[in-house]
Scaffold this motif. Sequence first.
Motif, mmCIF file in Angstrom:
data_model
loop_
_atom_site.group_PDB
_atom_site.id
_atom_site.type_symbol
_atom_site.label_atom_id
_atom_site.label_comp_id
_atom_site.label_asym_id
_atom_site.label_seq_id
_atom_site.Cartn_x
_atom_site.Cartn_y
_atom_site.Cartn_z
ATOM 1 N N ARG A 1 3.312 10.928 -3.678
ATOM 2 C CA ARG A 1 2.872 9.623 -2.876
ATOM 3 C C ARG A 1 4.008 8.786 -2.213
ATOM 4 N NH1 ARG A 1 -0.605 5.942 -7.112
ATOM 5 N NH2 ARG A 1 1.267 6.606 -8.491
ATOM 6 N N TRP B 1 0.810 -1.282 -0.056
ATOM 7 C CA TRP B 1 -0.098 0.029 -0.061
ATOM 8 C C TRP B 1 0.636 1.241 -0.050
ATOM 9 C CZ3 TRP B 1 -5.272 -0.169 -0.308
ATOM 10 C CH2 TRP B 1 -6.008 -1.472 -0.317
ATOM 11 N N ASP C 1 -3.083 10.910 8.586
ATOM 12 C CA ASP C 1 -3.278 9.601 7.616
ATOM 13 C C ASP C 1 -4.167 9.838 6.525
ATOM 14 O OD1 ASP C 1 -3.019 7.643 11.008
ATOM 15 O OD2 ASP C 1 -1.531 7.947 9.271
ATOM 16 N N GLY D 1 -7.177 4.543 -6.445
ATOM 17 C CA GLY D 1 -7.209 4.876 -5.175
ATOM 18 C C GLY D 1 -8.284 4.546 -4.338
ATOM 19 N N ARG E 1 0.400 5.527 -0.171
ATOM 20 C CA ARG E 1 -0.532 6.757 -0.126
ATOM 21 C C ARG E 1 -0.154 8.163 -0.768
ATOM 22 N NH1 ARG E 1 -0.741 7.308 6.590
ATOM 23 N NH2 ARG E 1 1.249 8.484 6.785
ATOM 24 N N TYR F 1 -5.439 6.224 -0.696
ATOM 25 C CA TYR F 1 -4.456 5.084 -0.468
ATOM 26 C C TYR F 1 -4.719 4.045 -1.765
ATOM 27 C CZ TYR F 1 -3.820 5.941 4.258
ATOM 28 O OH TYR F 1 -3.359 6.456 5.360
#
Length: 122
Positions: free
Chosen positions: A44, A35, A89, A115, A37, A93
Amino acid sequence: VQLQASGGGLVQAGGFLRLSCRASGRTFGRYAAGWFRQAPGKEREFVAAISWSGATTQYADSVKGRFTISRDNAKNTVYLQMNSLKPEDTAVYYCAADPKALVVLITTPAYWGQGTLVTVSS
């Protein structure tokens, strides 16, 4: 390999979410997966990765102890359990996969999914 991510949403700080990434293709069980993000206005970044067998995992320092990556090769699916979520956060993702070593997946994965947006409110 085609990857389909899901599970994003809006959650309060301290909450949790579980992302899923379902892959097509019979050989996905031999792919490293992970993963990444991308937050608004930022590049990214790597989040977590898992070897094809699940025996090896790696995490970004910012998520260690809060996020857990796992996989179920029988279901061609990789998961990201996200606990103790923080506003920082918040990001889109992306799941990724690569038929080569974990180190390749972390740097230049061959396959990307679309995403899924995670928004953590304070």
